[in-house]
Design a protein around this motif. Structure first.
Motif, PDB file in Angstrom:
ATOM      1  N   ASN A 172       0.817  -1.217   0.000  1.00  0.00           N
ATOM      2  CA  ASN A 172       0.000   0.000   0.000  1.00  0.00           C
ATOM      3  C   ASN A 172       0.848   1.263   0.000  1.00  0.00           C
ATOM      4  OD1 ASN A 172       0.860   0.545   2.720  1.00  0.00           O
ATOM      5  ND2 ASN A 172      -0.676  -0.900   3.467  1.00  0.00           N
ATOM      6  N   ASN A 173       2.180   1.111  -0.124  1.00  0.00           N
ATOM      7  CA  ASN A 173       3.100   2.247  -0.090  1.00  0.00           C
ATOM      8  C   ASN A 173       3.637   2.489  -1.494  1.00  0.00           C
ATOM      9  OD1 ASN A 173       5.349   3.969   0.176  1.00  0.00           O
ATOM     10  ND2 ASN A 173       5.762   3.254   2.256  1.00  0.00           N
ATOM     11  N   THR A 182       0.819  -1.603  -9.170  1.00  0.00           N
ATOM     12  CA  THR A 182       0.693  -2.180  -7.843  1.00  0.00           C
ATOM     13  C   THR A 182       1.792  -3.223  -7.645  1.00  0.00           C
ATOM     14  OG1 THR A 182      -0.856  -3.866  -8.608  1.00  0.00           O
ATOM     15  CG2 THR A 182      -1.807  -1.835  -7.776  1.00  0.00           C
ATOM     16  N   ASP A 190       3.262  -1.557   5.492  1.00  0.00           N
ATOM     17  CA  ASP A 190       3.207  -1.272   4.056  1.00  0.00           C
ATOM     18  C   ASP A 190       2.468  -2.347   3.254  1.00  0.00           C
ATOM     19  OD1 ASP A 190       4.663   1.033   4.449  1.00  0.00           O
ATOM     20  OD2 ASP A 190       6.595   0.126   3.928  1.00  0.00           O
ATOM     21  N   TRP A 191       2.032  -3.425   3.940  1.00  0.00           N
ATOM     22  CA  TRP A 191       1.468  -4.561   3.222  1.00  0.00           C
ATOM     23  C   TRP A 191       0.146  -4.997   3.840  1.00  0.00           C
ATOM     24  CZ3 TRP A 191       3.985  -6.557  -1.116  1.00  0.00           C
ATOM     25  CH2 TRP A 191       5.262  -6.041  -1.341  1.00  0.00           C
ATOM     26  N   ASP A 192      -0.835  -5.293   2.975  1.00  0.00           N
ATOM     27  CA  ASP A 192      -2.148  -5.772   3.405  1.00  0.00           C
ATOM     28  C   ASP A 192      -2.419  -7.141   2.786  1.00  0.00           C
ATOM     29  OD1 ASP A 192      -2.788  -3.278   4.725  1.00  0.00           O
ATOM     30  OD2 ASP A 192      -3.158  -2.437   2.732  1.00  0.00           O
TER      31      ASP A 192
END
Length: 500
Positions: free
Chosen positions: A275-276, A313, A387-389
């Motif tokens: 998500n960064n 992405t 930073d991660w989902d």
């Protein structure tokens, strides 16, 4: 209940990439045929074909290590890689025809150039990768592949992966710049939009609940509107079951003998999505590693640049999961209800043979986010949890059947087409390489199901797919022509994007 009945030449079940591809091919070859599509969901490409439910890799065996196997003498068998690459070239040619004929306007809506890389660590794996590189680079289908075990070179190729790496363990990679990222969800929607302009009737929110043979040799489908509950009967000369994980149940309901003694085992997938945007911009490739010992081939770890909704992405995975559903939108009873008297022994044998796989899936399901982050840090050493989902990807139903090589209850990890002896019905089962080889798979369906038309269709087939009927690997000059043609038509000649 409605009593409305309709008759068609062709009915396609499921509005995914396979039905969309077959429908488009048939409409080009037999424009007068009446074709109908029935889809249970509200829109096209929402299950396996959806861009969030698959890796988006144009599978051409450029980076997927599970398509090449090491022989006892240390040499590498590339026969499967060659076959998959040739099949992907067929897809690329057909897509190029669609774009060149203005049937699809903008290729960047569904395909982007992207380097494909293989990455390994450890002395033994590095030796394997070097042998693999030497075997592939001698083949014209893999022209342009590079190999390096030099950390300085790897820092240029994959800065995000090399940043903060402190281990002295040997590391090596191969890179080829002619790889692609393919948005199969977008491609599916583009193909079905085109089919609608050709008067193909695509009906959404319509569940095919039953399928049976009529006395006059046609296939009758019981189709239920999922909102109103009303039921209609539709008949066709030919039916293609392209319902992803839902295909097995419909194949069983058809009653054809070819569908007996076949089972399915569902495996779900999960990805970590970055998500960064600053991190996302530091990576520009699809980087595939080696699957852990005991893991299924679909669990090969990879760090992927993706283009979804016109946005760059970054995904890492997949992590395997288990659900008894055959589709993300399916029922928890899917697995149980797929077990029939004719496939019970096959299913039991598969269970006995795959205890290690079951154990692996249980371990994967139990992983915490931090444990998944630990796996990610094997690729990106300084990855930060915030930073991660976690993203739930698609369901895949691996085919189980009896084979001469593996005996009863052998788990298959490829794509399978089951066809009735008379060619009046076909069903697609299985998983990877799936969508990437959709055109080749659908050509094989047509050859089995419409043999009486193939000769008259051949000129058009060669127009759409210049290599039709020819072995590419035996024609290096044709490979060059095809690569040039597809790169030009699909706008894939751009230089790899510089890392920011």
């Amino acid at each position: 209940m409605s009593n409305r009945q309709t008759k068609s030449d062709v009915i396609l079940i499921g509005a995914g990439i396979m039905s969309a591809t077959l429908g488009t091919l048939l409409k080009e070859l037999a424009p007068d045929w009446e074709i109908k599509v029935f889809e249970k969901l509200a829109s096209a490409g929402e299950e396996s074909s959806n861009e969030w439910n698959n890796a988006g890799t144009g599978h051409a065996a450029l980076c997927e290590l599970n398509y090449t196997s090491e022989k006892p003498d240390g040499s590498v068998d590339i026969s499967k890689a060659v076959k998959i690459n040739e099949q992907f070239q067929v897809s690329m040619q057909f897509w190029s025809y669609l774009v060149s004929s203005n049937l699809i306007r903008n290729p960047q809506d569904f395909i982007m150039p992207l380097p494909h890389m293989s990455l390994v660590m450890g002395e033994k794996n590095v030796a394997f990768l070097k042998n693999r590189f030497e075997a592939l680079s001698n083949n014209p289908l893999f022209h342009g592949m590079e190999y390096s075990a030099d950390p300085a070179t790897l820092e240029k190729w994959i800065p995000l992966i090399m940043k903060g790496r402190t281990s002295n363990e040997p590391i090596a990679a191969t890179k080829i710049d002619t790889g692609t990222d393919v948005n199969f969800g977008a491609l599916t929607r583009l193909l079905l939009d085109y089919l609608q302009t050709k008067k193909v009737n695509i009906e959404y929110k319509q569940s095919v609940d039953d399928i049976k043979r009529t006395s006059d040799g046609l296939w009758e489908l019981k189709v239920r509107n999922v909102e109103s509950g009303s039921v209609e009967r539709h008949t066709a000369k030919f039916v293609f079951i392209g319902g992803g994980g839902g295909s097995l149940h419909l194949l069983q309901k058809s009653g054809i003998p070819e569908g007996k003694a076949i089972g399915g085992f569902p495996v779900s997938g999960l990805f970590m999505a970055c998500n960064n945007q600053e991190v996302i911009e530091q990576h520009h490739a699809k980087v595939y590693g080696k699957a852990p010992v005991g893991a299924p081939p679909m669990s090969v770890p990879h760090l992927d640049t993706r283009y979804i909704d016109n946005k760059k992405t970054l995904l890492f995975g997949p992590f395997a999961g288990f659900s008894p559903k055959f589709l993300k939108t399916g029922s928890i009873f899917d697995l149980v209800t797929s077990v029939k008297p004719h496939n019970l022994v096959t299913m039991l044998a598969a269970g006995a043979k795959n205890v290690s796989l079951t154990k692996y899936l249980i371990q994967q399901v139990m992983l915490s986010k931090e444990q998944r982050m630990a796996d990610l840090r094997g690729f990106v050493p300084d990855a930060k949890s915030e930073d991660w989902d976690l993203v739930v990807a698609g369901q895949r139903v691996q085919v189980i059947k009896d084979t001469n090589e593996g005996g009863k209850g052998t788990l298959q990890f490829g794509t399978e087409v089951i066809t009735a002896a008379d060619g009046s019905i076909a069903a697609l089962l299985g998983a990877s390489p799936g969508a990437s080889t959709a055109v080749q798979v659908m050509l094989e369906v047509m050859q089995k199901c419409f043999p009486q038309h193939i000769k008259e269709w051949e000129p058009k087939l060669k127009e759409m797919i210049p290599s039709y009927g020819v072995s590419l690997v035996q024609n290096p000059e044709l490979i060059k022509e095809i690569h040039a043609l597809t790169a030009r038509a699909l706008d894939l000649n751009g230089e790899p994007q510089p890392v920011v």
